[in-house]
Design an enzyme around this catalytic site. Structure first.
Site, PDB file in Angstrom:
ATOM      1  N   ASP A  13       8.763  -0.210  -0.389  1.00  0.00           N
ATOM      2  CA  ASP A  13       8.360  -1.426   0.338  1.00  0.00           C
ATOM      3  C   ASP A  13       9.605  -2.255   0.619  1.00  0.00           C
ATOM      4  OD1 ASP A  13       5.245  -1.590   0.253  1.00  0.00           O
ATOM      5  OD2 ASP A  13       5.772  -1.098  -1.803  1.00  0.00           O
ATOM      6  N   LYS A  45       0.821  -2.347   8.295  1.00  0.00           N
ATOM      7  CA  LYS A  45      -0.146  -2.660   7.251  1.00  0.00           C
ATOM      8  C   LYS A  45      -0.631  -4.103   7.415  1.00  0.00           C
ATOM      9  CE  LYS A  45       3.502  -3.801   3.862  1.00  0.00           C
ATOM     10  NZ  LYS A  45       4.238  -3.344   2.668  1.00  0.00           N
ATOM     11  N   HIS A  46      -1.793  -4.453   6.940  1.00  0.00           N
ATOM     12  CA  HIS A  46      -2.782  -3.728   6.143  1.00  0.00           C
ATOM     13  C   HIS A  46      -4.070  -3.676   6.965  1.00  0.00           C
ATOM     14  CE1 HIS A  46       0.013  -5.865   3.432  1.00  0.00           C
ATOM     15  NE2 HIS A  46      -0.111  -4.843   2.619  1.00  0.00           N
ATOM     16  N   ARG A  78      12.596  -3.900  -2.302  1.00  0.00           N
ATOM     17  CA  ARG A  78      12.783  -3.112  -3.531  1.00  0.00           C
ATOM     18  C   ARG A  78      14.245  -2.757  -3.780  1.00  0.00           C
ATOM     19  NH1 ARG A  78       7.988  -4.937  -4.747  1.00  0.00           N
ATOM     20  NH2 ARG A  78       6.255  -3.824  -3.796  1.00  0.00           N
ATOM     21  N   HIS A  86      -4.590  -7.473  -4.954  1.00  0.00           N
ATOM     22  CA  HIS A  86      -4.075  -6.883  -6.193  1.00  0.00           C
ATOM     23  C   HIS A  86      -5.000  -7.203  -7.365  1.00  0.00           C
ATOM     24  CE1 HIS A  86      -0.384  -6.841  -3.752  1.00  0.00           C
ATOM     25  NE2 HIS A  86       0.010  -5.859  -4.529  1.00  0.00           N
ATOM     26  N   ARG A 138       5.240 -12.867   4.760  1.00  0.00           N
ATOM     27  CA  ARG A 138       5.403 -11.436   5.029  1.00  0.00           C
ATOM     28  C   ARG A 138       4.888 -11.085   6.433  1.00  0.00           C
ATOM     29  NH1 ARG A 138       2.208  -8.651   0.340  1.00  0.00           N
ATOM     30  NH2 ARG A 138       3.040  -6.756   1.315  1.00  0.00           N
ATOM     31  N   ASP A 147      -3.422   1.571   0.676  1.00  0.00           N
ATOM     32  CA  ASP A 147      -2.606   0.705  -0.165  1.00  0.00           C
ATOM     33  C   ASP A 147      -2.726   1.268  -1.584  1.00  0.00           C
ATOM     34  OD1 ASP A 147      -0.999  -1.395  -1.018  1.00  0.00           O
ATOM     35  OD2 ASP A 147      -2.165  -2.940  -0.006  1.00  0.00           O
TER      36      ASP A 147
END
Length: 614
Positions: A148, A247-248, A156, A260, A217, A333
């Site tokens: 990601d 995404k998403h 990351r 999450h 984001r 995801d």
């Protein structure tokens, strides 16, 4: 202190390694024909050859190709003992090599917390080790290695890789060229480290200021702008030979719940979805997007069953495949997120996702449970082997388009030449960031600050944990940047929830300053960040507020005379904001989202597209 890996996934390019990668390249010659010069992808898949590969695979190998798993460790064969222990506890294997041996997975996802991303040389060595591990097996195939790397708030792989502005900052700059350049630079550096699939760009239209998981984001609240910039970033990644992922789906931009930790419900009508959420995904499909990631959200207007979109046949197959005409790879995801686990057990989720029309199953909590559930579903007739082969064909097509059959190995020399190059850092990252900072208020022409009249600057405020690999903390980065621009700047962290003592200390320090800059982070009505700002204003010192995440903070701080939005707290955006504050660069950013009044959310405080300059 992490050191560079020199383990067995390193640069031991002996004859066996050369012959191995040459063998993969030989297979590649049969599987793909070169694309016309100037096209984005390395090759056009040879369908007959790909189908012949699938015909030789066992059912177990086909099932494995569907999975993209996490793995702990900096090395494919010799991770640290703590990572071996974590792998055994969560995955039942010791290493990436053993994971590939047992499950023949089609992909690996890199995470910072899984210790996959210490430094560029180590990442390249790990990637080579993973590819070698897969290619040395019978009927071995090249691996998709993903992460990601959205830039901005989600990244990351950190320094010394080039860190670029995030989506909402880029949208403030309004330049498709800058966004395409961002995708190309990010993709070029990822590919140099052996990462060939990026779970970016975010194609959500963020129309909910309270969205806890998307926010900056997203490219913003205007579907047409989001769509244009998603398409531009996709083209940039394609030019670099990296698979981009929109995404998403079908759109996570209007939720106040984080998938999450729960199952969000999107209440848009079908008509709203068509004119709002669908627009960027249509743009991504038109741009030739390589993969689309599903969202763990309920969307009753699209599917009233109560199933999350990831498990919804009407959404995945009916709308994404059927109505949008998308025939590329669809990936879930993470299957470890609560949003997809609230209704069904971990053994049912992967099977239902495949029945819905998904191709890749990302990061299941237990590989053993998920993998065996898929095999059992084929053996008992719930899934056909032909259905599995459809998804494997799409995955292999993507691997062929990326040129992975011609060779997936990377070199340390390539890393040194590409990752964090001066050209990428200065010519691109800083210049792009200079076009993003947005000036929302400047009463009495408080900005820019003058280093002769206001030489002493106090920088206080929020110091959230830095996105991966940035220098941080934000107050320190801002103070250092301002000092480099001729001010004498001091940093004082007061946190995202300043205590009474922290506020008092900041007020005392402000007495010795000619101006105060307050870095704010997602200020709410009840936040003690408001108290900090009010107390600083009461000192009579000039106060400049800089929103370092969501740009909505100004609605809670209307009494501040000078207010800027940086959209993230990464170094590149903070340095750009410092240049604007110092008058070295004129503010050029325009709001990608409207800002509502705090006391009357039905009324706009600042419209979409608003932004001042000097």
């Amino acid at each position: 202190m992490h050191h560079t890996s020199t383990g067995s996934t390193g640069n031991t390019a002996g004859p066996s390694r050369r012959s191995l990668f040459a063998g993969a390249a030989g297979l590649g010659a049969a599987l793909a024909v070169p694309a016309a010069s100037g096209t984005a992808h390395a090759a056009t898949p040879n369908e007959a050859a790909l189908r012949a590969v699938i015909a030789r695979m066992t059912l177990e190998e086909k099932a494995g190709q569907l999975f993209v798993s996490r793995i702990y460790g900096h090395s494919a064969t010799a991770p640290d003992q703590a990572d071996i222990d974590a792998n055994l506890a969560e995955l039942g294997v010791r290493t990436a090599d053993e994971l590939i041996e047992r499950y023949r997975v089609g992909g690996i996802i890199y995470f910072t917390w899984a210790h996959n991303t210490r430094d560029p040389h180590q990442i390249a060595d790990l990637s080579n080790g993973i590819q070698r591990s897969s290619l040395t097996r019978p009927r071995g195939l090249p691996m998709l290695i993903a992460t990601d790397q959205e830039h901005g708030a989600v990244c990351r792989i950190g320094k010394p890789a080039t860190l670029l502005p995030g989506a909402m900052a880029l949208a403030a700059g309004r330049s498709r060229t800058d966004v395409r350049t961002t995708g190309r630079i990010s993709g070029t550096e990822l590919r140099a480290m052996g990462v060939n699939q990026d779970y970016a760009p975010d194609a959500d239209v963020n129309i909910n200021p309270a969205n806890p998981v998307i926010g900056v984001r997203s490219f913003g609240a205007d579907p047409a702008l989001v769509g244009a910039l998603v398409a531009a970033e996709v083209k940039g990644y394609q030019a670099a030979g990296v698979a981009a992922t929109a995404k998403h789906f079908p759109g996570h931009g209007d939720t106040a719940v984080d998938s999450h930790t729960g199952l969000p419900v999107i209440t848009h009508s079908r008509e709203q979805w068509d004119t709002l959420d669908a627009v960027p995904f249509r743009a991504a499909v038109a741009a030739g997007i390589d993969s689309v990631m599903t969202a763990h959200i309920q969307f009753p207007a699209l599917d009233p069953s109560g199933d999350p979109a990831t498990l919804s046949h009407p959404i995945v197959t009916g709308i994404l495949r059927g109505e949008l005409g998308y025939d590329g790879v669809i990936i879930t995801d993470s299957l470890g997120m609560e949003g997809v686990r609230t209704k069904y057990g971990d053994d049912r989720v992967p099977v239902l996702a495949l029945k819905a029309g998904v191709d890749q199953l990302l990061n299941p909590p237990s590989m053993e449970v998920a993998y065996n559930a898929v095999l059992a579903a084929v053996r008992n007739g719930e899934l056909t082997e032909a259905r599995i082969e459809e998804s494997v064909l799409r995955i292999l097509r993507m691997k062929a388009r990326l040129g992975l059959f011609q060779g997936a190995r990377v070199t340390r020399a390539g890393v040194d030449r590409t990752v964090g190059s001066k050209q990428h850092l200065a010519a691109a990252a800083d210049r792009i960031a200079d076009r993003t900072t947005t000036l929302l208020a400047n009463e009495g022409r408080l900005l820019p600050l003058d280093r002769r009249r206001q030489p002493r600057v106090l920088v206080v405020g929020a110091d959230p944990a830095s996105p991966s690999g940035t220098t941080g903390p934000p107050t320190g980065v801002l103070a250092a940047a301002l000092t480099g621009l001729g001010f004498t700047a001091t940093a004082l962290s007061t946190g995202t929830a300043p205590t009474a003592d922290a506020v008092t200390k900041a007020v005392t320090s402000a007495q010795d300053a000619d101006a105060v800059i307050v870095a704010t982070y997602n200020v709410t009505a009840s936040s003690s960040q408001r108290t900090l700002v009010q107390r600083l204003l009461a000192t009579g010192r000039p106060v400049v507020a800089l929103a370092i995440r969501n740009p909505y903070d100004i609605a809670q701080l209307t009494e501040v005379k000078a207010h800027l939005a940086a959209y993230c707290w990464t170094d590149v955006e903070l340095r750009a904001a410092a240049r604007v504050i110092a008058g070295r660069v004129k503010p050029r950013g325009k709001l990608p989202v409207p800002i509502a009044r705090a006391d009357d959310p039905a009324k706009e405080l600042y419209p979409l597209g608003y932004g001042l300059s000097y």
